[in-house]
Design a protein around this motif. Structure first.
Motif, mmCIF file in Angstrom:
data_model
loop_
_atom_site.group_PDB
_atom_site.id
_atom_site.type_symbol
_atom_site.label_atom_id
_atom_site.label_comp_id
_atom_site.label_asym_id
_atom_site.label_seq_id
_atom_site.Cartn_x
_atom_site.Cartn_y
_atom_site.Cartn_z
ATOM 1 N N GLY A 1 41.393 6.058 1.825
ATOM 2 C CA GLY A 1 42.524 6.939 2.013
ATOM 3 C C GLY A 1 42.144 8.395 2.099
ATOM 4 O O GLY A 1 41.954 8.919 3.163
ATOM 5 N N GLY B 1 44.112 10.012 2.145
ATOM 6 C CA GLY B 1 45.551 10.027 2.367
ATOM 7 C C GLY B 1 46.091 11.418 2.196
ATOM 8 O O GLY B 1 45.405 12.404 2.409
ATOM 9 N N GLY B 2 47.303 11.513 1.851
ATOM 10 C CA GLY B 2 47.847 12.812 1.546
ATOM 11 C C GLY B 2 47.741 13.021 0.056
ATOM 12 O O GLY B 2 48.176 14.015 -0.479
ATOM 13 N N GLY B 3 47.180 12.033 -0.599
ATOM 14 C CA GLY B 3 47.203 11.993 -2.047
ATOM 15 C C GLY B 3 46.407 13.111 -2.683
ATOM 16 O O GLY B 3 45.667 13.832 -2.037
ATOM 17 N N GLY B 4 46.562 13.199 -3.975
ATOM 18 C CA GLY B 4 45.801 14.194 -4.698
ATOM 19 C C GLY B 4 46.512 15.529 -4.738
ATOM 20 O O GLY B 4 46.435 16.255 -5.705
ATOM 21 N N GLY B 5 47.192 15.844 -3.683
ATOM 22 C CA GLY B 5 47.941 17.082 -3.683
ATOM 23 C C GLY B 5 47.061 18.301 -3.497
ATOM 24 O O GLY B 5 47.543 19.429 -3.465
ATOM 25 N N GLY C 1 45.508 19.046 -0.953
ATOM 26 C CA GLY C 1 45.587 19.519 0.419
ATOM 27 C C GLY C 1 44.299 19.316 1.179
ATOM 28 O O GLY C 1 43.445 18.521 0.792
ATOM 29 N N PHE C 2 44.180 20.073 2.243
ATOM 30 C CA PHE C 2 43.037 19.947 3.133
ATOM 31 C C PHE C 2 41.814 20.590 2.485
ATOM 32 O O PHE C 2 41.948 21.661 1.906
ATOM 33 C CB PHE C 2 43.359 20.637 4.465
ATOM 34 C CG PHE C 2 42.232 20.626 5.443
ATOM 35 C CD1 PHE C 2 42.072 19.554 6.307
ATOM 36 C CD2 PHE C 2 41.317 21.672 5.493
ATOM 37 C CE1 PHE C 2 41.011 19.524 7.216
ATOM 38 C CE2 PHE C 2 40.257 21.649 6.393
ATOM 39 C CZ PHE C 2 40.100 20.575 7.251
ATOM 40 N N SER D 1 40.713 16.433 2.463
ATOM 41 C CA SER D 1 40.794 15.352 1.485
ATOM 42 C C SER D 1 39.819 14.246 1.787
ATOM 43 O O SER D 1 39.819 13.221 1.125
ATOM 44 C CB SER D 1 42.218 14.797 1.459
ATOM 45 O OG SER D 1 42.517 14.164 2.683
#
Lengths: 439, 472, 447
Positions: free
Chosen positions: B209, B211-215, B217-218, B220
């Motif tokens: 992932g 993914g967009g996870g983690g928060g 941002g770019f 990831s």
């Protein structure tokens, strides 16, 4: 009058269960005996009433000439979520995986939705029977259950779940504690990678996994001990006895009337599960074993049947043979272990015969593959007298095909479930027809 | 009498407090100069923090404190080519490159993105390269050094007198500084070279992932990090051109906006890129060439593979090789799982990497990678020696070679007249785990190591290496 | 005697490209020669001759494939194997600055497993977390070779777009399963997905104009200051210049049609629609646009936008004039794409050749590599798969796989290799145990 006739002719399932059907000129592959060419089958009240070279059509019987076609018993998927899960990613449509560690009183059958589109999809591919589990590991719900409830054996057609029922309680489901979780559940599938990337990760086995396993086994033993005390108390008709639904549900297990369907992948876990079951004096069926070559001799010696997981699955680790999963059925056969196949999801149920064919490609004798789809599951689930072969007195769950049902090129021409001819249509066929017509 | 006095002092003063005799003479010691021949019995004179003389027949000045080196060996002080010592609270540097092995085929791959070890403190969510995420390229370790870091004392106990210490947070951590491991009042005393190169980490992309996870941002994912680093260097190039044009003739031209991230990058004369696995070595060699930056690869665990050595040789690469050899995970005795063949081979062969690099003629140095405790460090070096590296080469890879890599061989790395008096006095070979470091001179200041930690004790936090096999 | 993993695998693995004649096979060329019983000659990595009777060149290795089937190497138009450190840069809704090329992992065992399933080429795609994803490229499954050596030389690179649930779920803190994103990422609807794509191309056009102006000045001999290179827009500029193929992850008919109209408006072509489970509903529009469709055979119901999937999708789209391929999107499914193709015969009545083309020639066309791979024709790359039975049925298994005329998978040798691997593992485990005992002597009780 004429209009009525047309309506009747086009009506789905033209013959109700009470009707009589004579199938003529059939090449019958009974499974438990050699194929017989060009015979007739008489079906009445949902059962095979007679089969033989010359059967005269009773009055009013529907006659179906199937010259050049073959008759096989319907295929059975020994592990599914059918009826309990519609769309995997939509929790509201999923009814597997209840909350609670010990939930033996739960019955899969009564939550089965007979109108699930999945039934239509799988039966036109010849899956006429299925075992539906209350939890195959709790993808839908909380997961981590120890005893998740009772699995049901059902026909894949019927107006209600009662009509679909073959046996509402074929097994009590136990997720046997192991350090690797349910490790060895084949990768691949479940959902496409593009979906998996949206999911939070599975939590890896912690360092103190071993202790957690022992704790869980202890919990399990306590539960069984309590159930036994309850069983005795109940039998003794002691005053002040108060019924308990959980323990009541356990009694058939304790009496050896209902097997435990035990998920155990690795050889050590299987061994532990067998030893545990012996101590508890209960019958078991192992679900999704992965190391059959290792576990085989003990399974054979103890006469414990297994439900093999998806044949089309990834190897357990980087070093494992690339064909590890493909060869599991052959390994089971070589070890003399009784086995049936299960797809353990809804998405691949219709591909069950192709999974069996893969097993054939990797060593399993062709006939054994067919048995693993028919008579073996019937026997393992205690319904060997009712289905799994084309025999007098058995359910008329029949496929009429133009070839080997395990060959992807084969088409099913007629389908009978419970003696009723099933229309070979479903939502997907209807969409196909509808959009084929779009200019 | 003097000797006795000194010994007494030694016992009393087993501490970080340096003695500052103006002139010291170490007599009758075996001197391993590294740059020249070994002197079986000779003298080293230290004066004003520098090596004043070295040789078999060197007169001892009248004002010198004399150390009787009988039965002892003098080495140049060791240099840790990639460290975080001196930067309080920093995790030891680790070459955590790459991440999940992709190939989701392998079961039980945690799909959750592991928070990159080197992630900057929670900041604004980054929406792209323009936000300069996880970037503090303008930082200089020299400005971050704290004189009181206890790790200075610990690693000195293993014979280190010099470290190249880096700010390691984020993707562009900042520039490392070469420091002498003196314990003083002011951090400034420690600085040998303030700007030694930009530390780049590749974090750990999260499994499949990110993914967009983690928060966070770019970026990831690993490819996001690579794209980001690439964009930064493109931007730096462009920034430089625009600034030059503006400096030449600002009239009619938009004033270029000051970008400290790019300033930091442009100020760095070399970059350090992480590469442990063969594929990472291949990838980073190409990437460094693409960025057109002088570079050092750090980590290099798979350098033992002939393919890796070939690549490094062809690229004329410079390598910092971690001494933190892969180890077996702790398992319950009845665990069914064994490690993969790949991991087993790594564990078996990784310690042969120094010998392989040596033989291939690749420019390399060894670094402690957070093995602060002297015993752990010595054991790790010993393992390389047991796996084919000569003692001489091992010593060079921890002294003159790192000095050469960082362009400071004219002042540290060997025992030569005029160089900084960074010396180690031992009883026994410096890399034997029974050896005791008797005293250490840094900038001519004498230190006596405290009792070393019990064997097996790990000094400092352990590095955040992906662990055995390093694949997960 | 080097005993590294690679050594073990290499010695038992790829033989050098040599002249090979495969004889007596049922050759399913998916090309001009149709299906016939005969031979294929492989020379210098290419197919040198195809015919019922061929001359065996001197020194050639002859493989007697009596009773076996030879097909072109399988091409998977949608895979996520062989990547390092995540294949989704999902933090932003446009991640066109990232490139799969940067993170190829040639050690991923999934490559070998795919190879053992007859796959010789795979299109390695970025994930689907964003409306515009990263750059992608096809690889050949040259197991044992380096990342660079796996790249399909000369193939037009691609970029992944994604529509529907995935890109909108990634942006919506409430949406999806457990993927709580603290800061919402636009978009959260299909409307927003369209907007993101339009906005990105709006920017890309401005960027392109800037560079075109610069290039024009340079062409005139001037020395202007170059514009800033923006990797994100650079990839989209390449799309506008037809230098990069657009592969669009999609499910529902509405979003497929939306994408076609956006592409029409912006001025680029969608090269393939991926998944495209409702492609059958808008087959006419897809065909008119000229896009290919790469779908699953019968995977469905895993999410709401997969609910109208039908196994007839591939054949129905094919009959409407679309170049259709069947893909895996999965390291396991990838291993039996041949039987996925077989299902196209069952559902919708594709012929053997039509079905086989869906995993060979058609994906080659979709990836623009059909001049070199995808069918058994003289002059094409010798990417070949030998099966021990009819290859569209599950009863068959792969015996040998050649890429560029080199045998990369050989089932017979695999069995030997496995034994060697086990032995080597045991040796290393024993060695490690012995050394642990040496270095950490067992503590004895105090005497």
């Amino acid at each position: 009058m004429k209009i009525l006739g047309i309506l009747m002719a086009s009506a789905v399932a033209a013959f109700a269960a009470g009707d009589v059907v004579l199938i003529q000129n059939a090449d019958v592959y009974p499974i438990n005996s050699a194929p017989i060419k060009g015979i007739s089958l008489l079906i009445q009240d949902g059962k095979i009433l007679d089969m033989g070279a010359k059967i005269v059509a009773p009055k009013g019987a529907m006659v179906l000439d199937v010259k050049g076609l073959r008759v096989y018993p319907g295929m059975i998927d020994s592990a599914t979520d059918l009826g309990l899960e519609e769309i995997e990613s939509i929790r509201e449509s999923v009814d597997t995986g209840e909350i609670g560690d010990f939930m033996p009183q739960l019955r899969a059958l009564s939550a089965v939705n007979p109108d699930s589109e999945h039934f239509g999809v799988v039966r036109v591919n010849g899956i006429t029977g299925a075992v539906t589990f209350p939890s195959l590991g709790g993808r839908g719900g909380t997961g981590g259950q120890l005893i998740s409830g009772q699995a049901a054996l059902l026909h894949t057609d019927g107006w209600t779940w009662e009509e679909m029922e073959i046996n509402r309680s074929v097994a009590m489901c136990l997720n046997f504690p192991s350090a690797g979780g349910r490790g060895g559940r084949g990768g691949g599938g479940g959902m496409p990678a593009d979906m998996q990337d949206m999911l939070p990760g599975a939590v890896g086995a912690a360092g103190n996994a071993q202790r957690a396993v022992l704790d869980q086994i202890a919990k399990l033993n306590t539960f069984f001990d309590d159930a036994r005390k309850y069983q005795k108390a109940k039998a003794a008709h002691l005053p002040g006895f108060h019924p308990d639904l959980k323990f009541d549900a356990m009694i058939p297990v304790l009496e050896g009337k209902m097997p435990l369907a035990v998920s155990a992948a690795r050889a050590n876990t299987i061994h532990d599960a067998i030893a545990w079951a012996e101590k508890q004096n209960v019958k078991i069926v192992i679900l999704q074993p992965r190391e059959i070559a290792k576990a085989g001799p003990e399974l054979k010696a103890k006469n414990i049947p297994v439900i093999l997981g998806r044949v089309l699955a990834l190897p357990d680790n980087e070093d494992a043979e690339y064909d590890q999963a493909f060869t599991q059925p052959f390994e089971a056969y070589k070890a003399g272990v009784k086995f049936a196949l299960g797809t353990f999801t809804n998405e691949f149920v219709r591909d069950l015969p192709y999974q069996a064919a893969t097993a054939v490609a990797y060593g399993l004798p062709h006939d054994e593959a067919l048995k693993a789809l028919t008579i073996n599951p019937a026997e393992i689930w205690g319904a060997g007298d009712k289905l799994g072969s084309v025999e007098k007195g058995k359910y008329a769950d029949l496929l009429i095909t133009d070839g080997d049902p395990m060959d992807v090129r084969t088409q099913i021409r007629h389908l009978f479930i419970n003696g009723k001819e099933i229309t070979l249509s479903n939502k997907q066929v209807r969409l196909y027809e509808r959009y084929s017509g779009r200019q | 009498m003097k000797k006795l006095l000194l010994s007494a002092f030694l016992v009393l003063c087993a501490s970080a407090v340096a003695e500052v005799p103006s002139t010291v003479a170490i007599r009758n010691a075996k001197i391993v100069t590294v740059s020249g021949a070994v002197i079986a019995k000779g003298t080293v004179i230290i004066r004003g923090g520098l090596i004043d003389a070295v040789g078999e027949n060197v007169a001892v000045p009248a004002d010198a404190w004399v150390v009787d080196g009988e039965g002892m060996t003098v080495y140049p002080g060791l240099i840790d080519g990639l460290s975080t010592v001196g930067i309080a609270g920093a995790a030891p540097a680790a070459a955590a490159a790459g991440g999940g092995r992709g190939g989701r085929g392998t079961p039980a791959t945690p799909a959750t993105p592991t928070a990159p070890a080197a992630q900057a403190a929670p900041a604004e969510r980054s929406w792209g390269p323009e936000d300069r995420p996880q970037t503090t390229s303008w930082l200089l370790a020299a400005d971050e050094i704290q004189a009181g870091d206890r790790r200075v004392e610990t690693v000195r106990g293993a014979g280190f007198t010099t470290a190249v210490t880096f700010p390691t947070r984020g993707i562009f951590g900042g520039q490392g500084s070469i420091i002498d491991l003196v314990s003083g009042e002011k951090a400034a005393e420690m600085i040998l070279v303030p700007a030694a190169g930009q530390y780049i980490a590749m974090g750990r992309g999260g499994g499949f992932g990110g993914g967009g996870g983690g928060g966070g941002g770019f970026p990831s994912s690993l490819m996001g990090i690579i794209a980001y680093v690439r964009q930064v260097y493109l931007d730096a190039d462009h920034y430089r051109l625009v600034k030059e044009a503006y400096a030449k003739d600002p009239r009619g031209m938009q004033r270029p906006e000051y970008d400290r991230a790019l300033e930091g990058v442009l100020a760095s004369k070399r970059i350090l890129l992480p590469a442990n696995r063969l594929v990472e070595i291949d990838r980073m060699l190409r990437f460094g060439a693409e960025l057109k930056q002088p570079m050092i690869l750090y980590g290099a665990r798979d350098a033992y593979l002939p393919e890796a050595a070939d690549l490094l040789k062809k690229a004329n690469a410079t390598v910092l090789l971690s001494l933190k050899w892969p180890t077996a995970p702790v398992r319950s005795p009845d665990a069914e799982d064994t490690d993969t063949l790949r991991m087993l081979e790594q564990r078996d062969k990784a310690p042969t990497a120094p010998a392989v690099l040596q033989k291939a003629g690749i420019k390399y140095a060894l670094y402690a990678d957070g093995l602060d405790a002297p015993r752990d460090f010595q054991r790790a070096v010993k393992k390389a020696i047991d796996n084919g590296l000569s003692r001489e080469d091992a010593l060079r890879a921890l002294t003159l070679s790192p000095a050469e890599i960082y362009g400071v061989a004219d002042r540290v790395g060997s025992i030569e007249k005029g160089k900084i008096a960074n010396l180690v006095l031992t009883k026994g070979d410096i890399f034997d785990d029974r050896t005791t470091v008797v005293m250490v001179f840094v900038d001519g200041k004498k230190y006596t190591p405290a009792e070393t930690a019990a064997p097996g004790g790990r000094g400092g936090a352990s590095t955040d290496d992906p662990g055995p096999g390093g694949n997960r | 005697m080097k005993k590294t993993l690679l050594a073990v695998l290499v010695t038992l693995g790829p033989l050098c490209a040599e002249t090979i004649v495969i004889q007596n096979a049922t050759v399913m060329t998916v090309g001009s020669k149709g299906t016939f019983k005969g031979s294929v000659v492989v020379k210098d990595g290419k197919i040198a001759e195809v015919g019922e009777k061929v001359m065996v060149p001197a020194g050639a290795t002859v493989i007697d494939a009596g009773g076996q089937y030879l097909i072109p190497g399988i091409i998977d138009c949608h895979s996520h194997i062989a990547g390092d450190g995540g294949i989704n840069e999902g933090s932003v809704s446009v991640s066109s600055m990232v490139n799969i090329r940067d993170i190829i992992n040639p050690d991923d065992i999934a490559i070998y497993r795919a190879l053992a399933g007859g796959v010789t080429t795979a299109n390695i795609l970025h994930g689907s977390a964003n409306a515009i994803g990263g750059m992608t490229l096809p690889l050949k499954m040259r197991w044992g070779k380096s990342a660079q050596e796996m790249i399909f030389a000369g193939a037009t690179p691609g970029i992944k777009f994604a529509l529907g649930e995935n890109p909108k779920r990634s942006g919506n803190p409430q949406g999806g399963r457990g993927t709580a994103v603290p800061v919402a990422r636009y978009p959260a609807t299909r409307m927003g997905v369209e907007d993101v794509i339009r906005e990105a191309f709006n920017d890309a056009k401005g960027y392109k104009a800037e560079w075109d102006a610069y290039d024009a000045l340079v062409a005139r001999g001037e020395h202007p200051l170059a514009p800033r290179v923006d990797l994100k827009l650079q990839a989209l500029k390449e799309v506008l210049e037809n230098k990069r193929y657009v592969h669009v992850h999609c499910y529902r008919a509405d979003e497929i049609l939306m994408m076609i109209r956006v592409a029409d408006d912006v001025g680029f072509k969608v090269r393939t629609f991926q998944h495209v489970l409702e492609g059958y509903k808008v087959a006419k529009e897809i065909a008119a646009h000229g896009a290919g469709a790469s779908t699953f055979s019968d995977w469905w119901a895993y999410k709401i936008e997969a609910i109208d999937a039908i196994p007839f999708n591939a054949t129905l789209m094919m009959k409407k004039g679309i170049v259709v391929s069947l893909n895996s999107d999965d390291a396991e499914l990838m291993r039996h794409l041949n039987t996925e193709a077989g299902k196209a015969m069952k559902y919708g009545g594709a012929t053997e050749t039509e079905a086989l083309a869906m995993v060979t020639l058609n994906p080659a066309k979709q990836l623009g590599i059909d001049k070199t791979v995808g069918s058994i024709e003289v002059g094409k790359d010798a990417d070949l798969v030998l099966y021990d039975g009819f290859p569209l049925s599950d009863f068959a298994k792969v015996q040998k796989v050649l890429i560029d005329g080199t045998v990369y998978f050989d089932r017979d040798k695999e069995l030997v290799a496995q034994a060697a691997k086990e032995a080597e593992k045991k040796r290393l485990i024993d060695k490690e145990k012995a050394s642990q005992q040496r270095t950490q002597p067992v503590r004895r009780p105090n005497q």
